[in-house]
Design an enzyme around this catalytic site. Structure first.
Site, PDB file in Angstrom:
ATOM      1  N   ASN A 199      -3.796  -3.892  -9.808  1.00 42.22           N
ATOM      2  CA  ASN A 199      -3.889  -3.494  -8.760  1.00 42.22           C
ATOM      3  C   ASN A 199      -3.374  -2.360  -9.261  1.00 42.22           C
ATOM      4  O   ASN A 199      -3.182  -1.432  -7.970  1.00 42.22           O
ATOM      5  CB  ASN A 199      -3.359  -4.141  -7.519  1.00 42.22           C
ATOM      6  N   LYS A 214     -12.470   4.226 -10.393  1.00 41.86           N
ATOM      7  CA  LYS A 214     -12.305   3.532  -9.651  1.00 41.86           C
ATOM      8  C   LYS A 214     -14.059   3.495  -9.234  1.00 41.86           C
ATOM      9  O   LYS A 214     -14.534   1.654  -9.175  1.00 41.86           O
ATOM     10  CB  LYS A 214     -12.200   3.932  -7.961  1.00 41.86           C
ATOM     11  N   THR A 264       0.541   2.896   2.293  1.00 42.75           N
ATOM     12  CA  THR A 264       1.243   3.294   0.882  1.00 42.75           C
ATOM     13  C   THR A 264       2.222   4.867   0.509  1.00 42.75           C
ATOM     14  O   THR A 264       1.863   5.745   1.067  1.00 42.75           O
ATOM     15  CB  THR A 264       1.112   2.707  -0.288  1.00 42.75           C
ATOM     16  N   TYR A 319      -9.602  10.262 -10.814  1.00 44.67           N
ATOM     17  CA  TYR A 319      -9.853   8.639  -9.428  1.00 44.67           C
ATOM     18  C   TYR A 319     -11.522   8.538  -9.234  1.00 44.67           C
ATOM     19  O   TYR A 319     -11.567   6.708  -9.407  1.00 44.67           O
ATOM     20  CB  TYR A 319      -8.416   9.799  -8.827  1.00 44.67           C
TER      21      TYR A 319
HETATM   22  P1  NAD Z   1       1.561   2.179  -4.603  1.00 37.18           P
HETATM   23  O1  NAD Z   1       2.383   3.820  -5.001  1.00 37.18           O
HETATM   24  O2  NAD Z   1       2.163   1.972  -2.862  1.00 37.18           O
HETATM   25  O3  NAD Z   1       1.572   0.969  -5.706  1.00 37.18           O
HETATM   26  C1  NAD Z   1       1.199   1.742  -6.565  1.00 37.18           C
HETATM   27  C2  NAD Z   1       1.484   0.667  -7.654  1.00 37.18           C
HETATM   28  O4  NAD Z   1       0.970   0.721  -8.806  1.00 37.18           O
HETATM   29  C3  NAD Z   1       2.960   0.647  -7.509  1.00 37.18           C
HETATM   30  O5  NAD Z   1       3.452  -0.925  -7.986  1.00 37.18           O
HETATM   31  C4  NAD Z   1       2.917   1.560  -8.974  1.00 37.18           C
HETATM   32  O6  NAD Z   1       4.734   1.504  -9.496  1.00 37.18           O
HETATM   33  C5  NAD Z   1       2.488   0.434  -9.426  1.00 37.18           C
HETATM   34  N1  NAD Z   1       1.426   1.582 -10.843  1.00 37.18           N
HETATM   35  C6  NAD Z   1       1.589   3.120 -10.980  1.00 37.18           C
HETATM   36  N2  NAD Z   1       0.982   2.813 -12.337  1.00 37.18           N
HETATM   37  C7  NAD Z   1       1.262   2.304 -13.056  1.00 37.18           C
HETATM   38  C8  NAD Z   1       1.173   2.060 -14.599  1.00 37.18           C
HETATM   39  N3  NAD Z   1       1.175   3.005 -15.276  1.00 37.18           N
HETATM   40  N4  NAD Z   1       1.428   1.415 -14.978  1.00 37.18           N
HETATM   41  C9  NAD Z   1       2.476   0.590 -14.630  1.00 37.18           C
HETATM   42  N5  NAD Z   1       2.474   0.039 -13.245  1.00 37.18           N
HETATM   43  C10 NAD Z   1       1.758   0.879 -12.508  1.00 37.18           C
HETATM   44  O7  NAD Z   1       0.357   2.831  -3.975  1.00 37.18           O
HETATM   45  P2  NAD Z   1      -0.935   0.880  -3.439  1.00 37.18           P
HETATM   46  O8  NAD Z   1      -1.504   2.317  -2.468  1.00 37.18           O
HETATM   47  O9  NAD Z   1      -0.463   0.513  -2.990  1.00 37.18           O
HETATM   48  O10 NAD Z   1      -1.609   1.313  -4.839  1.00 37.18           O
HETATM   49  C11 NAD Z   1      -2.973   0.064  -5.112  1.00 37.18           C
HETATM   50  C12 NAD Z   1      -4.022   0.595  -5.177  1.00 37.18           C
HETATM   51  O11 NAD Z   1      -4.730   1.001  -3.950  1.00 37.18           O
HETATM   52  C13 NAD Z   1      -4.211   1.712  -6.573  1.00 37.18           C
HETATM   53  O12 NAD Z   1      -4.560   0.954  -7.543  1.00 37.18           O
HETATM   54  C14 NAD Z   1      -4.469   2.939  -5.693  1.00 37.18           C
HETATM   55  O13 NAD Z   1      -5.730   4.063  -6.432  1.00 37.18           O
HETATM   56  C15 NAD Z   1      -5.495   1.574  -4.371  1.00 37.18           C
HETATM   57  N6  NAD Z   1      -5.567   2.918  -3.133  1.00 37.18           N
HETATM   58  C16 NAD Z   1      -4.460   3.245  -2.531  1.00 37.18           C
HETATM   59  C17 NAD Z   1      -5.387   3.560  -1.681  1.00 37.18           C
HETATM   60  C18 NAD Z   1      -4.486   4.007  -0.433  1.00 37.18           C
HETATM   61  O14 NAD Z   1      -4.486   4.645   0.356  1.00 37.18           O
HETATM   62  N7  NAD Z   1      -3.071   4.039  -0.545  1.00 37.18           N
HETATM   63  C19 NAD Z   1      -6.819   3.900  -0.918  1.00 37.18           C
HETATM   64  C20 NAD Z   1      -8.023   2.813  -1.652  1.00 37.18           C
HETATM   65  C21 NAD Z   1      -7.424   2.287  -3.112  1.00 37.18           C
END
Ligand code: NAD
Length: 256
Positions: free
Chosen positions: A90, A161, A192, A157
């Protein structure tokens, strides 16, 4: 009923947001969880929180771009908990936002490494451990961005994805005969630290704009996305594989 009783799971990006909510839900549903992210302190707090509610988790800090970290996560699952059943790959980040003409090659490569190559590295090491158990569930966090929406300034991105969806399909085809399922969850805007609504200096107008992209006129809580991940992790989704599952509050179909 605890739907993940007896299961062992890895969750990356567990220090925050969707990963954190999912690790807590997995543990509450009976899984023993290896939680990973870069910040050890945040992971230690999460492990204590899970333990306080009777769950079991172990933390391993590292970078998902590093293959040694991918290997070490599986070793933790096997050595501490006896095997691996579920991997929620994730961790991800949007990285530098800029039009393609202004995006450097280094920024492009970093976003691809963080969001896409990380998933390949994770799966490479998770598959043999799952095969040894006779099956498992691989889950990847993709996005509606790059699948049903082209948002400006997000080329790397979106490409990463979208690439996850292709990777998911091939893994599903390769691993079906081994009883290993592979699915991608595609969240819409989620509340988040990664979402623009929570960026430093974000105005109320930014939140209104982002919420308005969704048919439900709001963004998701991390817990709402976690519920779908739980479904993909559990036997309730035993005939689902190769799927790109939108959980986007209608962002993909909304035209208002
Ligand atoms: P977040 O910033 O709260 O969490 C991201 C997590 O990924 C954190 O724990 C961070 O430490 C970890 N991370 C990032 N880069 C890393 C690396 N190089 N090595 C190890 N860990 C790493 O954000 P989130 O929204 O919970 O994101 C989780 C996933 O959901 C991501 O893949 C993001 O692209 C995806 N996403 C988020 C949204 C949104 O609107 N928040 C929408 C669609 C998809």
């Amino acid at each position: 009923m605890n739907v993940l009783s007896g299961k062992v799971a890895i969750v990356t990006g567990a220090s925050s947001g969707i990963g954190r909510a999912t690790a807590i839900l997995f543990a509450r549903q009976g899984a023993r969880v290896v939680v990973a992210a870069r910040r050890q302190h945040e992971l230690d707090i999460l492990v204590s929180e899970i333990a306080a509610t009777g769950g079991e988790a172990v933390a391993l800090a590292g970078d998902v771009r590093d293959e040694d970290h991918a290997r070490a996560l599986v070793e933790q699952a096997v050595n501490r908990f006896g095997g691996l059943d579920v991997a929620f790959n994730n961790a991800g980040a949007a990285g530098t936002m800029a039009p393609v003409t202004d995006l450097s090659l280094a920024d492009w490569q970093d976003v691809i490494a963080t969001n896409l190559t990380s998933a390949f590295l994770g799966a490479r090491h998770q598959i043999p451990a799952m095969a040894a158990r006779g099956g498992g569930s691989l889950i990847f966090t993709s996005s509606f961005v790059g699948y049903t929406a082209g948002l400006p300034a997000m080329a790397a991105y979106a490409a990463a994805k979208a690439g996850l969806v292709g990777l998911t399909q091939v893994l599903a085809a390769e691993l079906g005969p081994k009883g290993i399922r592979a699915n991608a969850v595609l969240p819409g805007g989620t509340d988040t630290p990664a979402n623009p609504v929570n960026a430093p200096g974000a105005t109320p107008e930014v939140r209104t704009f982002v919420e308005g992209l969704h048919a439900l006129k709001r963004i998701a809580t991390p817990e709402e996305i976690a519920q779908t991940v739980l479904h993909l992790a559990s036997d309730a989704s035993s005939f689902m594989t190769g799927t790109a599952l939108l959980v986007d509050g209608g962002a993909s179909i909304n035209r208002t």
